[in-house]
Design an enzyme around this catalytic site. Structure first.
Site, PDB file in Angstrom:
ATOM      1  N   ARG A   1       0.869  -1.175   0.000  1.00 25.26           N
ATOM      2  CA  ARG A   1       0.000   0.000   0.000  1.00 25.26           C
ATOM      3  C   ARG A   1       0.907   1.226   0.000  1.00 25.26           C
ATOM      4  NH1 ARG A   1      -0.899   4.469   3.812  1.00 25.26           N
ATOM      5  NH2 ARG A   1      -3.075   5.068   3.750  1.00 25.26           N
TER       6      ARG A   1
ATOM      7  N   ASP B   1       1.686   4.871   0.513  1.00 24.17           N
ATOM      8  CA  ASP B   1       1.112   5.951   1.319  1.00 24.17           C
ATOM      9  C   ASP B   1       1.049   7.266   0.539  1.00 24.17           C
ATOM     10  OD1 ASP B   1       0.348   7.192   3.943  1.00 24.17           O
ATOM     11  OD2 ASP B   1       2.239   8.258   3.624  1.00 24.17           O
TER      12      ASP B   1
ATOM     13  N   VAL C   1       0.101   9.016  -2.189  1.00 23.11           N
ATOM     14  CA  VAL C   1       0.807   9.245  -3.455  1.00 23.11           C
ATOM     15  C   VAL C   1       0.576  10.661  -3.979  1.00 23.11           C
ATOM     16  CG1 VAL C   1       0.765   6.809  -4.073  1.00 23.11           C
ATOM     17  CG2 VAL C   1      -1.066   8.304  -4.897  1.00 23.11           C
ATOM     18  N   HIS C   2      -0.407  11.386  -3.421  1.00 24.03           N
ATOM     19  CA  HIS C   2      -0.572  12.786  -3.814  1.00 24.03           C
ATOM     20  C   HIS C   2       0.608  13.637  -3.335  1.00 24.03           C
ATOM     21  CE1 HIS C   2      -2.844  11.949  -0.056  1.00 24.03           C
ATOM     22  NE2 HIS C   2      -2.205  13.016   0.377  1.00 24.03           N
TER      23      HIS C   2
ATOM     24  N   GLU D   1      -2.772   5.050  -1.843  1.00 22.85           N
ATOM     25  CA  GLU D   1      -3.621   5.966  -1.093  1.00 22.85           C
ATOM     26  C   GLU D   1      -3.513   7.326  -1.751  1.00 22.85           C
ATOM     27  OE1 GLU D   1      -4.098   8.359   3.127  1.00 22.85           O
ATOM     28  OE2 GLU D   1      -2.163   7.585   2.473  1.00 22.85           O
TER      29      GLU D   1
ATOM     30  N   ASP E   1     -13.902   8.988  -0.047  1.00 25.37           N
ATOM     31  CA  ASP E   1     -15.238   9.584  -0.125  1.00 25.37           C
ATOM     32  C   ASP E   1     -16.297   8.701   0.509  1.00 25.37           C
ATOM     33  OD1 ASP E   1     -14.040  11.653  -1.436  1.00 25.37           O
ATOM     34  OD2 ASP E   1     -15.254  11.528  -3.253  1.00 25.37           O
TER      35      ASP E   1
ATOM     36  N   HIS F   1      -6.683   3.812  10.242  1.00 24.97           N
ATOM     37  CA  HIS F   1      -5.748   4.485  11.155  1.00 24.97           C
ATOM     38  C   HIS F   1      -5.804   6.002  11.005  1.00 24.97           C
ATOM     39  CE1 HIS F   1      -3.150   4.622   7.544  1.00 24.97           C
ATOM     40  NE2 HIS F   1      -2.588   5.653   8.139  1.00 24.97           N
TER      41      HIS F   1
ATOM     42  N   GLN G   1      -8.443   7.956   9.800  1.00 24.62           N
ATOM     43  CA  GLN G   1      -9.719   8.557  10.170  1.00 24.62           C
ATOM     44  C   GLN G   1     -10.000   8.464  11.667  1.00 24.62           C
ATOM     45  OE1 GLN G   1     -10.809  10.367   7.940  1.00 24.62           O
ATOM     46  NE2 GLN G   1      -9.745   9.466   6.191  1.00 24.62           N
ATOM     47  N   VAL G   2      -9.364   7.507  12.338  1.00 28.00           N
ATOM     48  CA  VAL G   2      -9.457   7.427  13.807  1.00 28.00           C
ATOM     49  C   VAL G   2      -8.314   8.213  14.431  1.00 28.00           C
ATOM     50  CG1 VAL G   2      -9.408   5.888  15.809  1.00 28.00           C
ATOM     51  CG2 VAL G   2     -10.632   5.192  13.744  1.00 28.00           C
ATOM     52  N   GLY G   3      -7.087   7.900  14.018  1.00 28.06           N
ATOM     53  CA  GLY G   3      -5.919   8.456  14.683  1.00 28.06           C
ATOM     54  C   GLY G   3      -5.704   9.930  14.455  1.00 28.06           C
TER      55      GLY G   3
END
Length: 613
Positions: free
Chosen positions: A260, A262, A264-265, A299, A325, A392, A394-396
């Site tokens: 995954r 991380d 990439v933007h 991502e 989204d 991780h 959206q929570v962290g």
């Protein structure tokens, strides 16, 4: 492009070839600490590489590079840093590990259910080996893959992993190279794929010595973490080779099934061949030559379909990408939050579009970004989009790391889980979600630099300002912040949490056993909004199997019109059932003609007809 192997390649006996890229150096020396300390001059070869074939080297031998006879630093491609980010590198014999699994193949995307884990907090021990006994439980839950947050060597023993500074080295406090190999081997023996989170958009600040070796970074672009990695400027060939070899390193030496990538933007590249495309092509070539199915997941917050589109259609051919989204649509409806990026969501139309389109913003104006955002995702198959209701980030990245159950309650989390599991995308769960874990997942570090620690504290405060959160966040450097982020698996023995676990397990079983739900096609998907805008109905069909799901995103009872088509639909799943610790079923068991159905607060109901199994 011809690839150059970098790092310490142990070839057996007492022979090892050391190779490092340092194009601007006038000399590079190898300092070896075994069996007797010695310094060996390295040979300059083409394109800025330095190499030396050294004798008298065994696995476990430690070494440093000396640049221009002054700076002594670890190997940028070190496979192991047993003494941390500032200590010497260690030679690793990757060939000596004895794998128990042979020609393992990960399940196809259509069968993928991913479970995200942070190694340091998932178990009390915080190691790879401690995860192994938990694998049968995850298999029993219905998970088909685990995804580890980054394990590349970072400073100290407490970190999310995004401060890694040795992309090839496995974190020493987690169990090092052999620990990760044992975990991957055990995953495959259990029937689980293993994905690994890697970071190619920045490196952490502490222990980051790459710039001493060469122009790995460029000031032409700026990221949230400082100067961007140099993927398209002068000397960028060496940088690109570094990260391509890193990708192949994880597949070849650790047998992971996918990576995954991380954020990439945060990767900037105006080359004719984007680095993402180059990585994808290298992985496809590797998969073809080995007979494996190795995958890349990106991502991105760009809502840019080019990331996963084929090269022939102007894309980069990455296998899949995260779709935030979907999460934002669910979260804003359940919680009512409208600060930060949630200001772009909060309507049932957003969730409906997430179901039938994937991206919600496909060129519309974004209030959060103050500009138009995204492009069409209509051509992206569901097998190339990964969605969640918790992860991780959206929570962290909440001030107090609170999980959905702590924000919105038991019934609301069940609704979110049901929504996730009937969506025509690959679902991802966050560790502990399946039994309603209430421990927060906070941001934590263990840096050794006091100024850096204070900068991190200040940065976290500033980050939360856009959400209007004005309290003081937990101290990232405090060991208690880390300890408080460990899930408590014993909760599953309590009635409410046991019910939640059974609920998730049954949801997954329903998804796997129902063609209309497990299909990742959106061709036969229809949405309808009712109940004054609080209820979403989703109809799906595939190969004689047909379902419709009713989702009440209100804290009050709502009604929706359901049924029709002259078919007899039977209730298949109801989150209000007392079996799941719900308030009790209110919906009719069977529906044929269109009629009103009363839904409990945060109720999730599925009706089906025909085509089971």
């Amino acid at each position: 492009m011809n690839r150059v192997k970098i790092g310490a390649e142990y070839t057996g006996g007492e022979c090892c070839t050391f190779t490092v890229w340092s194009p601007l150096s006038s000399s590079v020396e190898l300092e070896i600490f075994y069996p007797e300390p010695r310094i060996v001059a390295m040979d300059s070869v083409e394109n800025g590489y330095w190499t030396k074939k050294a004798d008298g080297i065994k696995p476990g031998c430690r070494y440093l590079y000396r640049i221009d006879k002054t700076e002594e630093r670890p190997d940028p491609a070190s496979a192991f840093q047993p003494e941390g980010v500032h200590g010497p590198s260690e030679v690793v014999d990757h060939r000596s590990f004895r794998w128990n699994t042979g020609r393992w193949k990960a399940p196809p995307a259509e069968k993928m259910i991913i479970y995200e884990i942070h190694t340091g907090t998932f178990t009390p021990e915080g190691t790879f080996d401690a995860i192994v006994p938990r694998l049968p439980e995850l298999k029993e839950l219905g998970v088909t893959a685990i995804e580890l947050m980054p394990v590349a060597q970072f400073p100290g023993e407490r970190n999310w992993g995004y401060d890694g500074v040795y992309p090839f080295a496995v974190q020493n406090s987690y169990g090092g190279p052999d620990g990760l190999k044992r975990l991957c081997d055990a995953c495959h023996e259990t029937g689980l794929a293993l994905f690994l989170d890697v970071v190619y958009n920045h490196l952490g600040p502490e222990g980051n010595y790459l710039s001493l070796f060469g122009p790995y970074f460029t000031g032409r672009y700026r990221t949230a973490w400082g100067d961007a990695l140099n993927f398209d400027g002068e000397y960028s060939d060496g940088v690109r080779n570094y990260f391509v070899m890193n990708v192949l390193h994880w597949f070849d030496n650790y047998n992971v099934d996918g990576l995954r990538l991380d954020a990439v933007h945060g990767i900037y590249d105006h080359s004719a061949t984007h680095i993402l495309q180059e990585l994808a092509e290298e992985v496809k070539s590797y998969s073809h030559s080995t007979g494996r199915d190795c995958r890349l997941i990106a991502e991105s917050d760009l809502n840019d379909s080019r990331i996963v589109k084929a090269v022939q259609k102007g894309g980069y051919s990455i296998d899949a990408q995260w779709c935030d989204d979907f999460h934002h649509s669910v979260h804003s409806l359940i919680t009512g939050e409208d600060s930060g990026y949630y200001c772009d969501f909060g309507k049932m139309e957003h969730l409906a579009k997430a179901f039938y389109s994937g991206f919600v913003y496909t060129g519309e104006y974004s209030r959060f970004r103050k500009r138009k955002h995204g492009n069409s995702s209509s051509e992206i198959p569901g097998s190339r989009l990964i969605v969640c209701t918790q992860n991780h980030d959206q929570v962290g990245n909440r001030m107090f790391g609170d999980r959905l159950i702590s924000i919105a309650g038991f019934e609301a989390q069940k609704l979110a889980a049901g929504t996730l599991m009937i969506a025509p995308f690959i679902p991802l769960l966050f560790m502990g979600e399946e039994y309603g874990e209430r421990a927060p997942f906070l941001y934590f570090v263990s840096h050794g630099d006091r100024d850096l620690v204070e900068a991190v504290r200040r940065g976290r405060r500033e980050e939360f300002a856009s959400f209007g959160w004005e309290d003081e966040p937990p101290d990232p450097q405090d060991p208690l912040t880390f300890m408080n982020s460990k899930p408590d698996r014993k909760l599953i023995c309590m009635a409410e949490h046991a019910a939640m676990y059974r609920y998730y397990r049954e949801l997954i079983r329903m998804r796997k056993g129902t063609p209309a739900i497990r299909s990742l096609s959106r061709k036969n998907l229809v949405t309808e909004i009712s109940g004054g805008g609080s209820v979403l109905t989703v109809r799906r069909s595939c190969r004689g199997s047909e379902i419709f799901a009713l989702m009440n995103y209100s804290s009050e009872e709502s009604s929706a019109t359901a049924g029709g088509k002259g078919k007899l639909f039977s209730i298949m799943f109801d989150s209000a059932d007392t079996e799941w610790n719900g308030p009790g079923v209110s919906a009719p068991g069977k529906i044929k003609k269109r009629r009103d159905v009363i839904l409990r607060p945060y109720n999730f109901i599925v009706y089906s007809v025909g085509g089971g199994g």
